[in-house]
Write a protein that holds these residues in place. Structure first.
Motif, PDB file in Angstrom:
ATOM      1  N   PHE A 198       5.924  -6.223  20.247  1.00  0.00           N
ATOM      2  CA  PHE A 198       4.560  -6.322  20.762  1.00  0.00           C
ATOM      3  C   PHE A 198       4.367  -5.234  21.813  1.00  0.00           C
ATOM      4  O   PHE A 198       5.323  -4.746  22.404  1.00  0.00           O
ATOM      5  CB  PHE A 198       4.322  -7.688  21.418  1.00  0.00           C
ATOM      6  CG  PHE A 198       4.425  -8.834  20.466  1.00  0.00           C
ATOM      7  CD1 PHE A 198       3.312  -9.275  19.777  1.00  0.00           C
ATOM      8  CD2 PHE A 198       5.633  -9.483  20.262  1.00  0.00           C
ATOM      9  CE1 PHE A 198       3.403 -10.345  18.890  1.00  0.00           C
ATOM     10  CE2 PHE A 198       5.739 -10.548  19.385  1.00  0.00           C
ATOM     11  CZ  PHE A 198       4.617 -10.982  18.698  1.00  0.00           C
ATOM     12  N   ILE A 199       3.112  -4.902  22.028  1.00  0.00           N
ATOM     13  CA  ILE A 199       2.777  -3.980  23.106  1.00  0.00           C
ATOM     14  C   ILE A 199       1.882  -4.729  24.082  1.00  0.00           C
ATOM     15  O   ILE A 199       0.847  -5.271  23.689  1.00  0.00           O
ATOM     16  CB  ILE A 199       2.037  -2.735  22.589  1.00  0.00           C
ATOM     17  CG1 ILE A 199       2.911  -1.933  21.649  1.00  0.00           C
ATOM     18  CG2 ILE A 199       1.587  -1.855  23.757  1.00  0.00           C
ATOM     19  CD1 ILE A 199       2.216  -0.743  21.036  1.00  0.00           C
ATOM     20  N   LEU A 200       2.293  -4.750  25.340  1.00  0.00           N
ATOM     21  CA  LEU A 200       1.460  -5.296  26.405  1.00  0.00           C
ATOM     22  C   LEU A 200       0.772  -4.108  27.065  1.00  0.00           C
ATOM     23  O   LEU A 200       1.426  -3.147  27.459  1.00  0.00           O
ATOM     24  CB  LEU A 200       2.308  -6.045  27.437  1.00  0.00           C
ATOM     25  CG  LEU A 200       1.571  -6.462  28.703  1.00  0.00           C
ATOM     26  CD1 LEU A 200       0.544  -7.537  28.406  1.00  0.00           C
ATOM     27  CD2 LEU A 200       2.541  -6.930  29.757  1.00  0.00           C
ATOM     28  N   VAL A 201      -0.543  -4.173  27.158  1.00  0.00           N
ATOM     29  CA  VAL A 201      -1.310  -3.104  27.786  1.00  0.00           C
ATOM     30  C   VAL A 201      -2.068  -3.689  28.963  1.00  0.00           C
ATOM     31  O   VAL A 201      -2.746  -4.708  28.826  1.00  0.00           O
ATOM     32  CB  VAL A 201      -2.310  -2.464  26.788  1.00  0.00           C
ATOM     33  CG1 VAL A 201      -3.051  -1.316  27.441  1.00  0.00           C
ATOM     34  CG2 VAL A 201      -1.606  -1.995  25.533  1.00  0.00           C
ATOM     35  N   ILE A 202      -1.930  -3.045  30.117  1.00  0.00           N
ATOM     36  CA  ILE A 202      -2.703  -3.423  31.292  1.00  0.00           C
ATOM     37  C   ILE A 202      -3.665  -2.272  31.565  1.00  0.00           C
ATOM     38  O   ILE A 202      -3.245  -1.162  31.876  1.00  0.00           O
ATOM     39  CB  ILE A 202      -1.810  -3.684  32.514  1.00  0.00           C
ATOM     40  CG1 ILE A 202      -0.821  -4.804  32.216  1.00  0.00           C
ATOM     41  CG2 ILE A 202      -2.669  -4.011  33.740  1.00  0.00           C
ATOM     42  CD1 ILE A 202       0.192  -5.062  33.330  1.00  0.00           C
ATOM     43  N   ALA A 239     -11.968  -4.176  37.222  1.00  0.00           N
ATOM     44  CA  ALA A 239     -11.046  -5.252  36.868  1.00  0.00           C
ATOM     45  C   ALA A 239      -9.830  -4.697  36.141  1.00  0.00           C
ATOM     46  O   ALA A 239      -9.857  -3.586  35.636  1.00  0.00           O
ATOM     47  CB  ALA A 239     -11.744  -6.270  35.971  1.00  0.00           C
ATOM     48  N   PHE A 240      -8.794  -5.532  36.114  1.00  0.00           N
ATOM     49  CA  PHE A 240      -7.632  -5.275  35.275  1.00  0.00           C
ATOM     50  C   PHE A 240      -7.754  -6.179  34.058  1.00  0.00           C
ATOM     51  O   PHE A 240      -8.137  -7.340  34.181  1.00  0.00           O
ATOM     52  CB  PHE A 240      -6.319  -5.599  36.009  1.00  0.00           C
ATOM     53  CG  PHE A 240      -6.014  -4.658  37.128  1.00  0.00           C
ATOM     54  CD1 PHE A 240      -5.483  -3.404  36.870  1.00  0.00           C
ATOM     55  CD2 PHE A 240      -6.254  -5.019  38.442  1.00  0.00           C
ATOM     56  CE1 PHE A 240      -5.195  -2.526  37.893  1.00  0.00           C
ATOM     57  CE2 PHE A 240      -5.971  -4.150  39.477  1.00  0.00           C
ATOM     58  CZ  PHE A 240      -5.439  -2.896  39.209  1.00  0.00           C
ATOM     59  N   THR A 241      -7.419  -5.649  32.894  1.00  0.00           N
ATOM     60  CA  THR A 241      -7.443  -6.417  31.654  1.00  0.00           C
ATOM     61  C   THR A 241      -6.074  -6.323  31.015  1.00  0.00           C
ATOM     62  O   THR A 241      -5.529  -5.228  30.889  1.00  0.00           O
ATOM     63  CB  THR A 241      -8.500  -5.846  30.684  1.00  0.00           C
ATOM     64  OG1 THR A 241      -9.752  -5.785  31.342  1.00  0.00           O
ATOM     65  CG2 THR A 241      -8.617  -6.703  29.442  1.00  0.00           C
ATOM     66  N   LEU A 242      -5.517  -7.463  30.615  1.00  0.00           N
ATOM     67  CA  LEU A 242      -4.229  -7.497  29.925  1.00  0.00           C
ATOM     68  C   LEU A 242      -4.469  -7.838  28.460  1.00  0.00           C
ATOM     69  O   LEU A 242      -5.203  -8.773  28.153  1.00  0.00           O
ATOM     70  CB  LEU A 242      -3.306  -8.540  30.548  1.00  0.00           C
ATOM     71  CG  LEU A 242      -2.699  -8.158  31.889  1.00  0.00           C
ATOM     72  CD1 LEU A 242      -3.659  -8.323  33.014  1.00  0.00           C
ATOM     73  CD2 LEU A 242      -1.455  -8.941  32.124  1.00  0.00           C
ATOM     74  N   THR A 243      -3.830  -7.075  27.577  1.00  0.00           N
ATOM     75  CA  THR A 243      -3.979  -7.277  26.145  1.00  0.00           C
ATOM     76  C   THR A 243      -2.607  -7.174  25.502  1.00  0.00           C
ATOM     77  O   THR A 243      -1.806  -6.329  25.884  1.00  0.00           O
ATOM     78  CB  THR A 243      -4.906  -6.207  25.533  1.00  0.00           C
ATOM     79  OG1 THR A 243      -6.128  -6.177  26.270  1.00  0.00           O
ATOM     80  CG2 THR A 243      -5.193  -6.480  24.085  1.00  0.00           C
ATOM     81  N   VAL A 244      -2.358  -8.029  24.513  1.00  0.00           N
ATOM     82  CA  VAL A 244      -1.108  -7.970  23.756  1.00  0.00           C
ATOM     83  C   VAL A 244      -1.452  -7.647  22.305  1.00  0.00           C
ATOM     84  O   VAL A 244      -2.308  -8.289  21.708  1.00  0.00           O
ATOM     85  CB  VAL A 244      -0.333  -9.307  23.821  1.00  0.00           C
ATOM     86  CG1 VAL A 244       0.926  -9.246  22.976  1.00  0.00           C
ATOM     87  CG2 VAL A 244       0.009  -9.656  25.262  1.00  0.00           C
ATOM     88  N   TYR A 299      -4.347   3.160  31.744  1.00  0.00           N
ATOM     89  CA  TYR A 299      -3.580   2.021  31.273  1.00  0.00           C
ATOM     90  C   TYR A 299      -2.083   2.215  31.441  1.00  0.00           C
ATOM     91  O   TYR A 299      -1.580   3.318  31.529  1.00  0.00           O
ATOM     92  CB  TYR A 299      -3.908   1.701  29.818  1.00  0.00           C
ATOM     93  CG  TYR A 299      -3.466   2.756  28.830  1.00  0.00           C
ATOM     94  CD1 TYR A 299      -2.234   2.666  28.205  1.00  0.00           C
ATOM     95  CD2 TYR A 299      -4.272   3.836  28.523  1.00  0.00           C
ATOM     96  CE1 TYR A 299      -1.812   3.624  27.301  1.00  0.00           C
ATOM     97  CE2 TYR A 299      -3.879   4.798  27.615  1.00  0.00           C
ATOM     98  CZ  TYR A 299      -2.648   4.690  27.010  1.00  0.00           C
ATOM     99  OH  TYR A 299      -2.237   5.642  26.124  1.00  0.00           O
ATOM    100  N   TYR A 300      -1.413   1.070  31.480  1.00  0.00           N
ATOM    101  CA  TYR A 300       0.046   0.958  31.537  1.00  0.00           C
ATOM    102  C   TYR A 300       0.449   0.167  30.302  1.00  0.00           C
ATOM    103  O   TYR A 300      -0.236  -0.787  29.920  1.00  0.00           O
ATOM    104  CB  TYR A 300       0.440   0.203  32.814  1.00  0.00           C
ATOM    105  CG  TYR A 300       1.792  -0.445  32.787  1.00  0.00           C
ATOM    106  CD1 TYR A 300       2.933   0.270  33.101  1.00  0.00           C
ATOM    107  CD2 TYR A 300       1.934  -1.791  32.449  1.00  0.00           C
ATOM    108  CE1 TYR A 300       4.180  -0.334  33.080  1.00  0.00           C
ATOM    109  CE2 TYR A 300       3.176  -2.400  32.428  1.00  0.00           C
ATOM    110  CZ  TYR A 300       4.294  -1.663  32.748  1.00  0.00           C
ATOM    111  OH  TYR A 300       5.522  -2.262  32.723  1.00  0.00           O
TER     112      TYR A 300
END
Length: 111
Positions: A35-39, A47-52, A104-105
């Protein structure tokens, strides 16, 4: 962050905590997957958004930044009071094609 009541380090630690919990959750439910977690840090919202995402082989990390860099950039550039649109500024922004509203990170999570 807007009023300096929380440090950049605390924000980074909070995001790392959430990252670790997401990783634990995925490892508990899935075996042999990536999986890739993207912040995302979006200064326009702000805002910060987290997506998997399910992982796919794409090594396009040219614009990826480290988490501490993302938080520093966000704090220094976030439009906490909203975006004021003035005709002169619109022309300047249109001329600046490299202006970023989002960085993004990413982290690859292997289960």
């Amino acid at each position: 962050m807007k009023k300096d009541r929380i440090s950049n380090e605390d924000v980074v630690n909070s995001l790392l905590f959430v990252e670790s919990k997401i990783e634990q959750y995925l490892k508990r439910l899935y075996k042999d997957k990536k999986f890739i977690l993207v912040i995302y840090g979006d200064i326009g919202i702000p805002a910060f958004t987290l997506t998997v995402f399910s992982h796919f082989d794409n090594n396009n990390n040219e614009e990826r930044v480290e988490l501490i860099e993302l938080v520093d950039w966000f704090k220094n550039n976030a439009l906490f009071n909203g975006l004021e649109i003035i005709e002169e500024e619109v022309e300047k922004v249109q001329e600046q094609e490299d202006y970023e509203f989002k960085r993004y990170y990413t982290k690859i999570i292997k289960t």
